[in-house]
Enzyme design. Structure first.
Site, mmCIF file in Angstrom:
data_model
loop_
_atom_site.group_PDB
_atom_site.id
_atom_site.type_symbol
_atom_site.label_atom_id
_atom_site.label_comp_id
_atom_site.label_asym_id
_atom_site.label_seq_id
_atom_site.Cartn_x
_atom_site.Cartn_y
_atom_site.Cartn_z
ATOM 1 N N ASP A 192 -27.056 -69.963 58.870
ATOM 2 C CA ASP A 192 -27.107 -68.564 59.274
ATOM 3 C C ASP A 192 -27.874 -67.770 58.223
ATOM 4 O O ASP A 192 -27.441 -67.667 57.068
ATOM 5 C CB ASP A 192 -25.690 -68.014 59.447
ATOM 6 C CG ASP A 192 -25.686 -66.581 59.941
ATOM 7 O OD1 ASP A 192 -26.379 -66.290 60.929
ATOM 8 O OD2 ASP A 192 -25.009 -65.739 59.328
ATOM 9 N N ASP A 213 -21.677 -64.247 65.512
ATOM 10 C CA ASP A 213 -23.034 -64.160 66.045
ATOM 11 C C ASP A 213 -23.020 -64.067 67.569
ATOM 12 O O ASP A 213 -23.722 -63.252 68.170
ATOM 13 C CB ASP A 213 -23.862 -65.374 65.614
ATOM 14 C CG ASP A 213 -24.122 -65.404 64.117
ATOM 15 O OD1 ASP A 213 -23.998 -64.339 63.477
ATOM 16 O OD2 ASP A 213 -24.442 -66.481 63.578
ATOM 17 N N THR A 224 -31.891 -62.369 62.328
ATOM 18 C CA THR A 224 -31.942 -61.983 60.911
ATOM 19 C C THR A 224 -33.003 -62.774 60.150
ATOM 20 O O THR A 224 -33.750 -62.211 59.348
ATOM 21 C CB THR A 224 -30.569 -62.201 60.259
ATOM 22 O OG1 THR A 224 -30.145 -63.558 60.476
ATOM 23 C CG2 THR A 224 -29.527 -61.272 60.867
ATOM 24 N N THR A 225 -33.073 -64.073 60.409
ATOM 25 C CA THR A 225 -34.084 -64.896 59.733
ATOM 26 C C THR A 225 -35.488 -64.496 60.173
ATOM 27 O O THR A 225 -36.409 -64.394 59.347
ATOM 28 C CB THR A 225 -33.837 -66.386 60.026
ATOM 29 O OG1 THR A 225 -32.513 -66.737 59.609
ATOM 30 C CG2 THR A 225 -34.840 -67.247 59.298
#
Length: 536
Positions: free
Chosen positions: A61, A386, A94-95
């Protein structure tokens, strides 16, 4: 004219200006992106995070990796803040946000080295972002109930095994549906209304969602009754105990019976507070602090079931699900401070008594997180966070886009078509923005063990023939319709990721001077080392 005082200040400061400052900032952003790029996609790898105390967390994550890392560079901290904002707003992406920001900065640096001014790069990036937002709206489709489940499963790709992903996705969609409520004419769903309780020793696929809030507490008196048909609740951010003087004093007993008289006065004070609580008409009292045994007997006599030492987050959840107002002192309690609940029962799991309350307000759920080890439980808990964030986002905006790098490739192709229509050097920035978007399918391919260049070219050709919803299926290695493959994601994820990455990149581009203070924190002149106060 720089004053002598300012010259003294700058002499104690390490300073980098112009392109040197920009290069350093871009290097910091690139280093941060490199730390998470291998986690992107269904074939992404895990990271092992070891804390200073020796605690180990294994996850892929992105936001967990970034928030756990000890980062000192201010530019890297800006990117981490943007990634955290993406997690709060969309629950996913997010990444991608960090990678896009780093790619935008690298491409901008190349343009600036060529002689393009940063303000022109900024203008071009803003034009590209605006056009991308418009094209995303045109690409999107309305999601069906089945699409919502498939979109949540896509967000969990690469996290745990297929069975756990499917089970958590179903729980998340069910939670979002239960939490959906109309606020100011809009449908909202708040994932923070789901409380999590860990229950080890059982498979993760046995995790379950139960109605109401479950708190590991039992009534302060065994004879206090439950209210399966509901009642009224008072939430106390304090306790009911004998008052203690604020000052450290000693009492000298000079008369026989003085101690008993003092005790009687204290009992009368407690009784008065209990009477005020009872006068509100509440059936249930939940307190943050302790409740004396004497008060416990008085509350039992008043027919009020009571729980003590409830954590502050649980108190806040109780208030939100029952509509109660938190009271800080029993003597201030009023009937209008009470909330309503439809059911109060007790459960026993693995020998631990659990309070289960269902509030009158829509919302208030508890996820029983199960796993064979603590590491497994933590992984399932993060996965549900998530999944529920994505599911609740789809309740607010039920529009979807293709996954598998299809969205980013479609935007890159669209921007390259409009770039020549923009006069001036801004079109170079639009081209650079397009190149940054292509980094997502490129990295997805790389993490899947495929040739990044070949796959990007193949996807570009496939979209030219089949349309914007053609993407890369990392499981089969083929280009196909992402809708048919069930690889879809919420529109809000891409909207927030692209706009957030653009804003973060522009913020860094506008920095042309970085001042690092070298001096250690010192004691002000007016405070001496011995604690005395000097002249000011």
């Amino acid at each position: 004219m720089v004053t002598q005082e300012h010259e003294s200040l700058l002499s104690e400061t390490e300073r980098s200006q112009g392109r040197v400052a920009l290069r350093n900032n871009v290097a910091a952003a690139s280093a941060l992106a490199d730390a998470v790029r291998s986690t992107l996609g269904p074939k992404g790898l895990d990271k092992m995070l070891v804390s200073g105390e020796g605690g180990v967390t294994v996850t892929n994550d992105g936001v967990t990796v970034l928030e756990t890392a000890k980062v000192e560079h201010p530019t890297a901290k800006m990117l981490i803040a943007q990634s955290s904002a993406q997690d709060r707003e969309a629950g996913d992406g997010t990444t991608s946000t960090v990678i896009l920001t780093a790619e935008l900065l690298q491409n901008a640096l190349e343009l600036i080295e060529m002689g393009v001014h940063p303000t022109l790069v900024e203008k071009g990036y803003r034009l590209a972002s605006k056009e991308a937002m418009s094209h995303l709206q045109q690409m999107s489709k309305e999601a069906t109930e089945e699409d919502s489940l498939r979109s949540v499963m896509t967000s969990l790709s690469g996290k745990s095994d297929e069975g756990v992903r499917h089970h958590l996705s179903q729980l998340a969609v069910s939670a979002a549906t239960s939490l959906a409520t109309e606020v100011n004419g809009k449908i909202e769903a708040d994932p923070t209304l789901v409380k999590k309780v860990n229950d080890g020793g059982r498979p993760s696929t046995e995790s379950e969602l139960v109605s109401g809030l479950v708190i590991a507490k039992e009534p302060i008196h065994t004879e206090m009754k439950m209210f399966p048909d509901g009642g009224k609740i008072l939430i106390l951010d304090g306790g009911i105990s004998r008052r203690k003087p604020d000052l450290d004093i000693s009492l000298k007993v000079t008369t026989i019976g003085m101690t008993s008289a003092l005790n009687a006065q204290e009992m009368a004070d407690i009784q008065n507070r209990v009477d005020i609580i009872a006068a509100t008409g509440c059936n249930l009292l939940c307190a943050r602090d302790g409740i004396d045994d004497d008060a416990s007997n008085m509350l039992l006599a008043a027919g009020i079931t009571s729980y003590r030492r409830i954590e502050k987050p649980d108190l806040e959840l109780l208030a939100r699900t029952t509509g109660a107002l938190v009271v800080h002192e029993p003597t201030l309690a009023k009937p209008e401070d009470l909330g309503n609940f439809t059911s109060l029962n007790t459960q026993n799991w693995n020998g631990v008594s659990q309070m289960q309350l269902i509030g009158s307000e829509k919302g208030g759920l508890t996820l029983i997180v199960r796993g064979t080890t603590k590491t497994r439980i933590d992984e399932v808990s993060r996965g549900f966070d998530d999944a529920s964030g994505v599911a609740c986002g789809l309740v607010r905006d039920p529009r979807i886009l293709p996954g598998g790098g299809a969205t980013q490739m479609a935007l890159a192709r669209h921007l390259r078509k409009i770039a020549p229509t923009v006069p001036g050097r801004e079109q170079l920035a639009i081209e650079a923005f397009s190149g940054a978007l292509e980094s997502i399918p490129r990295i997805l391919s790389e993490n899947a063990g495929l040739s990044p260049l070949d796959e990007v070219l193949r996807l570009n050709a496939a979209q030219e023939e089949g349309g914007d919803w053609i993407g890369l299926n990392m499981y089969s290695g083929e280009t196909e319709s992402m809708y048919d493959a069930g690889i879809i994601e919420p529109l809000v994820v891409s909207l927030n990721a692209i706009s957030g990455a653009m804003e973060a990149a522009v913020s860094v581009l506008r920095i042309d001077d970085v001042l690092w203070a070298n001096q250690d924190p010192s004691i002000p002149d007016w405070e001496k080392s011995d604690g005395s106060v000097g002249e000011t």
